[in-house]
Scaffold this motif. Structure first.
Motif, PDB file in Angstrom:
ATOM      1  N   SER A  76     -19.039  13.413   5.238  1.00  0.00           N
ATOM      2  CA  SER A  76     -19.763  12.255   5.775  1.00  0.00           C
ATOM      3  C   SER A  76     -18.904  11.023   6.020  1.00  0.00           C
ATOM      4  O   SER A  76     -19.255  10.189   6.844  1.00  0.00           O
ATOM      5  N   TYR A  77     -17.798  10.884   5.297  1.00  0.00           N
ATOM      6  CA  TYR A  77     -17.023   9.647   5.359  1.00  0.00           C
ATOM      7  C   TYR A  77     -15.524   9.943   5.466  1.00  0.00           C
ATOM      8  O   TYR A  77     -15.042  10.983   5.007  1.00  0.00           O
ATOM      9  N   GLY A  78     -14.819   8.983   6.073  1.00  0.00           N
ATOM     10  CA  GLY A  78     -13.360   8.998   6.092  1.00  0.00           C
ATOM     11  C   GLY A  78     -12.842   7.772   5.374  1.00  0.00           C
ATOM     12  O   GLY A  78     -13.485   6.716   5.363  1.00  0.00           O
ATOM     13  N   TYR A  79     -11.657   7.890   4.764  1.00  0.00           N
ATOM     14  CA  TYR A  79     -11.051   6.775   4.021  1.00  0.00           C
ATOM     15  C   TYR A  79      -9.609   6.620   4.496  1.00  0.00           C
ATOM     16  O   TYR A  79      -8.799   7.543   4.360  1.00  0.00           O
ATOM     17  N   VAL A  80      -9.306   5.457   5.056  1.00  0.00           N
ATOM     18  CA  VAL A  80      -7.968   5.187   5.581  1.00  0.00           C
ATOM     19  C   VAL A  80      -7.333   4.097   4.734  1.00  0.00           C
ATOM     20  O   VAL A  80      -7.874   2.991   4.630  1.00  0.00           O
ATOM     21  N   ASN A  81      -6.192   4.427   4.126  1.00  0.00           N
ATOM     22  CA  ASN A  81      -5.465   3.426   3.336  1.00  0.00           C
ATOM     23  C   ASN A  81      -4.341   2.821   4.150  1.00  0.00           C
ATOM     24  O   ASN A  81      -3.651   3.516   4.903  1.00  0.00           O
ATOM     25  N   PHE A  82      -4.170   1.512   3.995  1.00  0.00           N
ATOM     26  CA  PHE A  82      -3.151   0.748   4.718  1.00  0.00           C
ATOM     27  C   PHE A  82      -2.255   0.048   3.700  1.00  0.00           C
ATOM     28  O   PHE A  82      -2.734  -0.725   2.866  1.00  0.00           O
ATOM     29  N   LEU A  83      -0.956   0.351   3.735  1.00  0.00           N
ATOM     30  CA  LEU A  83       0.037  -0.358   2.938  1.00  0.00           C
ATOM     31  C   LEU A  83       0.929  -1.145   3.887  1.00  0.00           C
ATOM     32  O   LEU A  83       1.454  -0.582   4.849  1.00  0.00           O
ATOM     33  N   GLN A  84       1.095  -2.431   3.617  1.00  0.00           N
ATOM     34  CA  GLN A  84       1.975  -3.269   4.431  1.00  0.00           C
ATOM     35  C   GLN A  84       3.215  -3.603   3.616  1.00  0.00           C
ATOM     36  O   GLN A  84       3.107  -4.121   2.501  1.00  0.00           O
ATOM     37  N   LEU A  85       4.392  -3.276   4.164  1.00  0.00           N
ATOM     38  CA  LEU A  85       5.656  -3.502   3.468  1.00  0.00           C
ATOM     39  C   LEU A  85       6.463  -4.578   4.180  1.00  0.00           C
ATOM     40  O   LEU A  85       6.572  -4.573   5.406  1.00  0.00           O
ATOM     41  N   SER A  86       7.009  -5.481   3.395  1.00  0.00           N
ATOM     42  CA  SER A  86       7.898  -6.508   3.908  1.00  0.00           C
ATOM     43  C   SER A  86       9.194  -6.443   3.126  1.00  0.00           C
ATOM     44  O   SER A  86       9.202  -6.636   1.906  1.00  0.00           O
ATOM     45  N   PHE A  87      10.277  -6.136   3.814  1.00  0.00           N
ATOM     46  CA  PHE A  87      11.587  -5.914   3.193  1.00  0.00           C
ATOM     47  C   PHE A  87      11.495  -4.941   2.025  1.00  0.00           C
ATOM     48  O   PHE A  87      12.023  -5.149   0.937  1.00  0.00           O
ATOM     49  N   GLY A  88      10.744  -3.873   2.251  1.00  0.00           N
ATOM     50  CA  GLY A  88      10.658  -2.818   1.259  1.00  0.00           C
ATOM     51  C   GLY A  88       9.624  -3.024   0.179  1.00  0.00           C
ATOM     52  O   GLY A  88       9.382  -2.128  -0.613  1.00  0.00           O
ATOM     53  N   ALA A  89       8.997  -4.203   0.105  1.00  0.00           N
ATOM     54  CA  ALA A  89       8.038  -4.487  -0.955  1.00  0.00           C
ATOM     55  C   ALA A  89       6.619  -4.415  -0.412  1.00  0.00           C
ATOM     56  O   ALA A  89       6.336  -4.905   0.679  1.00  0.00           O
ATOM     57  N   ILE A  90       5.709  -3.808  -1.175  1.00  0.00           N
ATOM     58  CA  ILE A  90       4.306  -3.736  -0.773  1.00  0.00           C
ATOM     59  C   ILE A  90       3.669  -5.108  -0.971  1.00  0.00           C
ATOM     60  O   ILE A  90       3.640  -5.638  -2.080  1.00  0.00           O
ATOM     61  N   ILE A  91       3.152  -5.686   0.109  1.00  0.00           N
ATOM     62  CA  ILE A  91       2.510  -6.994   0.015  1.00  0.00           C
ATOM     63  C   ILE A  91       1.010  -6.905   0.265  1.00  0.00           C
ATOM     64  O   ILE A  91       0.294  -7.877   0.080  1.00  0.00           O
ATOM     65  N   ARG A  92       0.528  -5.727   0.688  1.00  0.00           N
ATOM     66  CA  ARG A  92      -0.913  -5.584   0.916  1.00  0.00           C
ATOM     67  C   ARG A  92      -1.312  -4.115   0.832  1.00  0.00           C
ATOM     68  O   ARG A  92      -0.592  -3.240   1.287  1.00  0.00           O
ATOM     69  N   SER A  93      -2.472  -3.882   0.209  1.00  0.00           N
ATOM     70  CA  SER A  93      -3.064  -2.552   0.195  1.00  0.00           C
ATOM     71  C   SER A  93      -4.557  -2.696   0.476  1.00  0.00           C
ATOM     72  O   SER A  93      -5.236  -3.502  -0.167  1.00  0.00           O
ATOM     73  N   HIS A  94      -5.048  -1.953   1.459  1.00  0.00           N
ATOM     74  CA  HIS A  94      -6.459  -2.045   1.812  1.00  0.00           C
ATOM     75  C   HIS A  94      -6.944  -0.671   2.265  1.00  0.00           C
ATOM     76  O   HIS A  94      -6.257   0.015   3.029  1.00  0.00           O
ATOM     77  N   THR A  95      -8.110  -0.266   1.761  1.00  0.00           N
ATOM     78  CA  THR A  95      -8.692   1.022   2.161  1.00  0.00           C
ATOM     79  C   THR A  95      -9.981   0.778   2.921  1.00  0.00           C
ATOM     80  O   THR A  95     -10.866   0.041   2.458  1.00  0.00           O
TER      81      THR A  95
END
Length: 596
Positions: free
Chosen positions: A266-285
């Protein structure tokens, strides 16, 4: 209401390392923290009595809790630092300054220097880390200094300046710490070979260096220089226990968006990781409700556009689990190995944890949605033509060959419906014959349902292998129900399911919800059947004592047990006491029986 929402969110947090983020009613980030166990750490804020007024105020303002799962506690520490630096939450005070974790730098220059730094300058230099302990950095640098003669000065060692004799060797040369490249006493080729060996050390490849150190330690010991040997041993211990790399930060991965997707019926889940100079600065699903059974690729394409626009991402490079159509000017990679693959795996892990969290919340808040998901998944896993909303499971119980009985348990929408449970005495089978007993019970059950016009189940589960399944099919054939009800057999090994006319069993994932429901059905049928069997054995034991006395029936036995509490006390009772309950004639028969 807000407190109830927070309690629900805490109940579905994973028992894993990670970073948690607290938000107020306006969606403003209040606090970022790290945890070895997310559920325990977050729960402690709401169960402990806090002495600090700021902490009490923080807890009162928390309305929403978000989290990011990572592999280790060290990764959580590094990620916490990155997020605090970027968002400056109001209640974080320890890491708000410009302090950063230390790195080891191999400078981009002729005869490169190797030194610790907290500043990353994009001048082509190589940075390794970050390290959570400066002690580890100094240990590594001491090791490097002990193995290789490297320069520490900041001179520009251009070839023409060395040739013109512009520099003179310093005290480090005379102390034996530097081989004198400033006067051309150290060849550039040999120096660069040592730098390559140092790269291996800071990457975690200590094999050659450790062999050399162990040899040196033994040499010191043989010469009875025990203090020096102990100093070398301490370095070896630190290096052997050192974790060379972090999966959260890698300076070579710069300005990258990482996307992953998992889905169910019934559902899909998409995770988004944003990296700046190798460091994770955002995670959102992002949770996406399917409308027309969209594929994972379709869901991912939709989510990539939505999330990049929502967070105004300018990254020109994207990591994906598979190829999709992207907007012009964006390059993509499908990582297979190394740090890039680790980052993608981390994104997938966060998507899975988010799905598990939503699944648990739905089970509590929206039982219908939970049931719908399970039914849809069972239909796929068990290769059924319709959802098994009504399931019945049969089990035989003829322990020690006595009192043969059978049990039928009923599940509706994945939950036990105890009012519909049925128990059966085996009537037509003599002796312990599981196959014939199963055929009798299945026939009697569905003959009655047909005669009474009751709804038939969508799935029948037989606790047994091919033999019991074949016997059950004979009963369905006799009732002309074969093909109208799906039927499967469970072998002793729960993950093996047998289907009619199919010699090869179906294997179900041990962690799947489908197998959990089947296991619950089988266990419940077994429990219900055993309970019934024990009741019959107890009644039989009672019959063999009091009811075996001539003139004493079931009603009299019950009266005696109600008064004297046990058969033993009945046998020990006086004639007068017995006569008060059952009369003189029966009392005399009871006394005579127990005297014999």
């Amino acid at each position: 209401m807000a407190q109830a929402s927070v309690t629900l969110q805490i109940s579905t947090l994973p028992d894993s390392p990670g970073v948690y983020q607290y938000y107020d009613k306006d969606g403003k980030l209040l606090y970022v923290g790290k945890a070895k166990n997310l559920k325990k750490r977050v729960n402690s804020y709401f169960t402990k009595k806090h002495d600090n007024a700021r902490t009490r105020m923080l807890v009162k303002r928390i309305v929403d809790i978000k989290h990011i799962v990572v592999a280790t506690e060290t990764d959580a520490l590094l990620l916490e630092n990155n997020l605090i630096k970027k968002y400056q939450p109001k209640y974080n005070v320890l890491l708000k300054d410009d302090k950063s974790y230390p790195w080891i730098c191999i400078k981009n220059e002729r005869f490169p220097r190797v030194f610790p730094t907290r500043r990353l300058i994009k001048d082509g230099s190589e940075y390794y880390g970050p390290y959570t302990s400066m002690k580890t950095v100094h240990t590594l640098l001491d090791l490097i200094k002990g193995l290789y003669n490297l320069r520490t000065c900041n001179y520009d060692l251009a070839e023409d300046k060395i040739r013109d004799g512009k520099y003179k060797v310093c005290l480090e040369y005379h102390l034996g710490n530097c081989a004198g490249p400033c006067e051309g006493l150290y060849s550039e080729t040999e120096y660069n070979e040592n730098i390559e060996a140092i790269r291996n050390i800071v990457k975690g490849n200590f094999k050659e260096s450790l062999v050399r150190f162990k040899t040196q330690m033994k040499q010191y010991a043989e010469e009875m220089l025990y203090e020096d040997a102990q100093r070398i041993k301490d370095k070896i211990d630190v290096l052997e226990n050192y974790q060379a790399k972090s999966t959260v930060v890698n300076p070579k991965i710069n300005n990258v968006d990482v996307f992953s997707v998992i889905s169910d019926e019934s559902y899909g889940y998409v995770n988004f990781l944003q990296l700046s100079f190798g460091a994770i600065i955002r995670s959102h699903t992002l949770e996406i409700k399917k409308k027309l059974d969209e594929s994972d690729a379709e869901l991912l394409e939709l989510a990539v556009v939505e999330l990049r626009q929502r967070f105004n991402s300018q990254s020109k490079e994207v990591y994906l689990p598979f190829k999709i159509n992207l907007e012009a000017g964006i390059s993509f990679h499908i990582p297979k190995l190394g740090d890039k693959k680790k980052i993608l795996d981390l994104s997938i892990r966060n998507a899975k944890y988010y799905r598990m969290e939503r699944f648990k919340q739905a089970k509590i808040v929206d039982p219908d949605r939970h049931a719908n998901r399970i039914m849809a998944q069972m239909k796929i896993d068990l290769r059924l033509s319709e959802e098994p909303r009504h399931i019945e499971c049969f089990d035989n119980s003829n322990i020690q060959g006595t009192n043969p009985v059978a049990a039928c348990v009923v599940f509706k929408d994945g939950k036990p419906s105890k009012k519909d449970y049925r128990k059966f005495h085996i009537k037509t089978v003599v002796g312990p014959d599981d196959f014939a007993s199963m055929e009798e019970v299945v026939y009697r059950r569905y003959k009655r349902l047909k005669e009474e016009g009751q709804p038939l189940p969508q799935l029948i589960i037989i606790d047994g292998g091919k033999g019991q399944l074949s016997s059950s099919l004979k009963a369905l054939d006799a009732l002309e129900l074969r093909g109208k009800i799906a039927i499967i057999g469970i072998a002793k090994r729960l993950e093996e399911l047998f289907y009619p006319d199919d010699p090869v069993p179906l294997y179900i994932d041990k962690k799947s919800e489908t197998l959990k429901i089947i296991q619950q059905l089988r266990n419940e049928a077994h429990r219900f059947g055993i309970t019934f069997h024990r009741q019959l054995r107890s009644k039989e034991a009672l019959n063999n004592t009091l009811e075996s006395i001539p003139g004493i029936g079931e009603k009299t036995s019950i009266e005696l047990l109600r008064k004297f509490k046990s058969t033993k006390r009945v046998g020990e009772a006086s004639f007068e006491d017995l006569a008060k309950v059952v009369g003189a004639s029966r009392a005399k028969k009871i006394i005579t029986h127990f005297q014999k």
